[in-house]
Each structure stands twice: as C-alpha cells, then as structure tokens.
Design a protein around this motif. Structure first.
Motif, PDB file in Angstrom:
ATOM      1  N   GLY A  23       6.106  -0.155   0.751  1.00  6.82           N
ATOM      2  CA  GLY A  23       5.171  -1.088   0.146  1.00  6.82           C
ATOM      3  C   GLY A  23       4.989  -2.369   0.940  1.00  6.82           C
ATOM      4  N   GLY A  24       6.090  -2.908   1.491  1.00  7.19           N
ATOM      5  CA  GLY A  24       5.987  -4.133   2.283  1.00  7.19           C
ATOM      6  C   GLY A  24       5.130  -3.921   3.515  1.00  7.19           C
ATOM      7  N   HIS A  25       5.324  -2.796   4.149  1.00  7.83           N
ATOM      8  CA  HIS A  25       4.523  -2.461   5.329  1.00  7.83           C
ATOM      9  C   HIS A  25       3.061  -2.317   4.932  1.00  7.83           C
ATOM     10  CE1 HIS A  25       3.463  -0.713   9.180  1.00  7.83           C
ATOM     11  NE2 HIS A  25       2.872   0.291   8.541  1.00  7.83           N
ATOM     12  N   LEU A  26       2.820  -1.648   3.824  1.00  9.38           N
ATOM     13  CA  LEU A  26       1.456  -1.469   3.340  1.00  9.38           C
ATOM     14  C   LEU A  26       0.790  -2.815   3.090  1.00  9.38           C
ATOM     15  CD1 LEU A  26      -0.942   0.141   2.170  1.00  9.38           C
ATOM     16  CD2 LEU A  26       0.284   0.169   0.004  1.00  9.38           C
ATOM     17  N   ASN A  27       1.493  -3.708   2.404  1.00 12.15           N
ATOM     18  CA  ASN A  27       0.913  -5.016   2.100  1.00 12.15           C
ATOM     19  C   ASN A  27       0.593  -5.811   3.361  1.00 12.15           C
ATOM     20  OD1 ASN A  27       0.828  -4.804  -0.724  1.00 12.15           O
ATOM     21  ND2 ASN A  27       2.989  -5.342  -0.875  1.00 12.15           N
ATOM     22  N   ARG A  28       1.495  -5.812   4.327  1.00 13.72           N
ATOM     23  CA  ARG A  28       1.250  -6.536   5.579  1.00 13.72           C
ATOM     24  C   ARG A  28       0.063  -5.942   6.329  1.00 13.72           C
ATOM     25  NH1 ARG A  28       6.687  -6.290   5.519  1.00 13.72           N
ATOM     26  NH2 ARG A  28       6.779  -4.515   6.931  1.00 13.72           N
ATOM     27  N   GLN A  29       0.054  -4.614   6.427  1.00 14.76           N
ATOM     28  CA  GLN A  29      -1.027  -3.955   7.151  1.00 14.76           C
ATOM     29  C   GLN A  29      -2.370  -4.141   6.433  1.00 14.76           C
ATOM     30  OE1 GLN A  29      -0.937  -2.343  10.205  1.00 14.76           O
ATOM     31  NE2 GLN A  29       1.041  -3.366  10.279  1.00 14.76           N
ATOM     32  N   PHE A  30      -2.344  -4.083   5.121  1.00 21.36           N
ATOM     33  CA  PHE A  30      -3.576  -4.260   4.349  1.00 21.36           C
ATOM     34  C   PHE A  30      -4.145  -5.650   4.588  1.00 21.36           C
ATOM     35  CE2 PHE A  30      -6.279  -5.213   0.792  1.00 21.36           C
ATOM     36  CZ  PHE A  30      -6.935  -4.015   0.563  1.00 21.36           C
ATOM     37  N   LYS A  31      -3.298  -6.653   4.491  1.00 20.42           N
ATOM     38  CA  LYS A  31      -3.773  -8.025   4.698  1.00 20.42           C
ATOM     39  C   LYS A  31      -4.309  -8.197   6.115  1.00 20.42           C
ATOM     40  CE  LYS A  31      -2.702 -12.863   4.257  1.00 20.42           C
ATOM     41  NZ  LYS A  31      -1.759 -13.895   3.873  1.00 20.42           N
ATOM     42  N   GLN A  32      -3.644  -7.615   7.077  1.00 23.75           N
ATOM     43  CA  GLN A  32      -4.105  -7.716   8.463  1.00 23.75           C
ATOM     44  C   GLN A  32      -5.467  -7.034   8.628  1.00 23.75           C
ATOM     45  OE1 GLN A  32      -1.392  -6.015  11.292  1.00 23.75           O
ATOM     46  NE2 GLN A  32      -2.476  -6.854  13.046  1.00 23.75           N
ATOM     47  N   HIS A  33      -5.644  -5.898   7.992  1.00 25.84           N
ATOM     48  CA  HIS A  33      -6.876  -5.117   8.137  1.00 25.84           C
ATOM     49  C   HIS A  33      -8.038  -5.683   7.327  1.00 25.84           C
ATOM     50  CE1 HIS A  33      -9.338  -1.540   8.745  1.00 25.84           C
ATOM     51  NE2 HIS A  33      -9.503  -1.461   7.441  1.00 25.84           N
ATOM     52  N   VAL A  34      -7.780  -6.065   6.067  1.00 19.88           N
ATOM     53  CA  VAL A  34      -8.838  -6.474   5.148  1.00 19.88           C
ATOM     54  C   VAL A  34      -8.994  -7.994   5.100  1.00 19.88           C
ATOM     55  CG1 VAL A  34      -9.635  -6.316   2.740  1.00 19.88           C
ATOM     56  CG2 VAL A  34      -8.529  -4.363   3.815  1.00 19.88           C
ATOM     57  N   GLY A  35      -7.910  -8.711   5.345  1.00 16.71           N
ATOM     58  CA  GLY A  35      -7.993 -10.166   5.373  1.00 16.71           C
ATOM     59  C   GLY A  35      -7.463 -10.864   4.133  1.00 16.71           C
ATOM     60  N   ILE A  36      -7.164 -10.103   3.093  1.00 16.98           N
ATOM     61  CA  ILE A  36      -6.571 -10.674   1.884  1.00 16.98           C
ATOM     62  C   ILE A  36      -5.469  -9.738   1.405  1.00 16.98           C
ATOM     63  CG2 ILE A  36      -8.651 -11.924   1.146  1.00 16.98           C
ATOM     64  CD1 ILE A  36      -9.170  -9.719  -0.901  1.00 16.98           C
ATOM     65  N   PRO A  37      -4.492 -10.275   0.663  1.00 18.04           N
ATOM     66  CA  PRO A  37      -3.416  -9.407   0.161  1.00 18.04           C
ATOM     67  C   PRO A  37      -3.959  -8.313  -0.767  1.00 18.04           C
ATOM     68  CG  PRO A  37      -2.810 -11.711  -0.039  1.00 18.04           C
ATOM     69  CD  PRO A  37      -4.261 -11.675   0.344  1.00 18.04           C
ATOM     70  N   LEU A  38      -3.262  -7.204  -0.803  1.00 13.73           N
ATOM     71  CA  LEU A  38      -3.665  -6.058  -1.616  1.00 13.73           C
ATOM     72  C   LEU A  38      -3.827  -6.436  -3.085  1.00 13.73           C
ATOM     73  CD1 LEU A  38      -4.277  -3.046  -1.910  1.00 13.73           C
ATOM     74  CD2 LEU A  38      -1.810  -2.630  -1.960  1.00 13.73           C
ATOM     75  N   ALA A  39      -2.910  -7.217  -3.625  1.00 11.43           N
ATOM     76  CA  ALA A  39      -2.997  -7.614  -5.037  1.00 11.43           C
ATOM     77  C   ALA A  39      -4.260  -8.445  -5.293  1.00 11.43           C
ATOM     78  CB  ALA A  39      -1.757  -8.394  -5.445  1.00 11.43           C
ATOM     79  N   ASP A  40      -4.581  -9.356  -4.379  1.00 10.22           N
ATOM     80  CA  ASP A  40      -5.791 -10.173  -4.532  1.00 10.22           C
ATOM     81  C   ASP A  40      -7.043  -9.308  -4.432  1.00 10.22           C
ATOM     82  OD1 ASP A  40      -4.048 -12.284  -4.678  1.00 10.22           O
ATOM     83  OD2 ASP A  40      -4.597 -13.141  -2.728  1.00 10.22           O
ATOM     84  N   TYR A  41      -7.010  -8.344  -3.535  1.00 10.27           N
ATOM     85  CA  TYR A  41      -8.142  -7.425  -3.381  1.00 10.27           C
ATOM     86  C   TYR A  41      -8.359  -6.628  -4.659  1.00 10.27           C
ATOM     87  CZ  TYR A  41     -10.903  -3.512  -1.624  1.00 10.27           C
ATOM     88  OH  TYR A  41     -11.877  -2.566  -1.444  1.00 10.27           O
ATOM     89  N   THR A  42      -7.268  -6.153  -5.252  1.00  9.77           N
ATOM     90  CA  THR A  42      -7.363  -5.378  -6.487  1.00  9.77           C
ATOM     91  C   THR A  42      -7.972  -6.216  -7.601  1.00  9.77           C
ATOM     92  OG1 THR A  42      -5.433  -4.085  -5.835  1.00  9.77           O
ATOM     93  CG2 THR A  42      -6.026  -4.036  -8.155  1.00  9.77           C
ATOM     94  N   VAL A  43      -7.517  -7.449  -7.735  1.00  8.27           N
ATOM     95  CA  VAL A  43      -8.072  -8.346  -8.757  1.00  8.27           C
ATOM     96  C   VAL A  43      -9.552  -8.593  -8.492  1.00  8.27           C
ATOM     97  CG1 VAL A  43      -8.007 -10.704  -9.672  1.00  8.27           C
ATOM     98  CG2 VAL A  43      -5.885  -9.431  -9.341  1.00  8.27           C
TER      99      VAL A  43
END
Length: 99
Positions: A23-43
């Motif tokens: 999960g930590g890797h996913l969150n870091r990679q997601f933020k790097q790719h999309v520009g915002i944290p996964l939780a913020d994107y979901t909201v």
C-alpha cells in the motif's frame, strides 16, 4: 488526461502498482503519477459524482451516500461539507435558488 480517461488511467495504474508492492508503494507511485494522494483522488471523484447527483430532487439526500461510495449518510454529509464548504442540503438549496 481528464474525466473518464483519468479515472481509467488511474485505475489501471493502481492495479499495476498493487502487483509490484504494498500500500505504501502504491500511494507513493499514485501521487507521483497522478499528482495527488490516492485518498484525495478518491474523495475528489466521489464528491464530483455527488455534485452531479445533488440537483436531482428525486433522490433523497440520505440515498446519495451509497451512490457515491459511503456506507453512512452522516459520514457522506460531513465529507461533503469538508470538501465543498456546504452540507449536501445547503448545496442543493443553493442550486434550486440559482435556477
């Protein structure tokens, strides 16, 4: 990317990242790719959908929560207020007055 393309791209990215690490890797990679944290994107996605549904007066405010991914209408209402600065009821009333 925008709209549905961003959602589809992000979903595919998440599946790939989840296969490569935790999960930590996913969150870091997601933020790097999309520009915002996964939780913020979901909201953001959930609240965008809520904003689309709120004008429909046939839907009760309590019925919106599960439609946008919340199990509890009170949790949805507090998340929506935090996101928009207005409760779902206030948001809907303001839309009605502006018509």
């Amino acid at each position: 990317m925008c709209g549905a393309q961003l959602r589809l791209g992000a979903a595919a990215f998440c599946r790939g990242a989840a296969l490569r690490g935790g999960g930590g890797h996913l969150n870091r990679q997601f933020k790097q790719h999309v520009g915002i944290p996964l939780a913020d994107y979901t909201v953001k996605i959930r609240m965008g959908r809520a904003e689309q549904l709120l004008p429909d007066e046939r839907l009760k405010l309590t019925d919106l929560a599960p439609l946008v991914g919340y199990a509890s209408s009170s949790h949805f209402a507090s998340a929506f207020k935090k996101y928009s600065g207005k409760s779902p009821k206030e948001y809907r009333e303001r839309l009605q007055r502006s018509r």
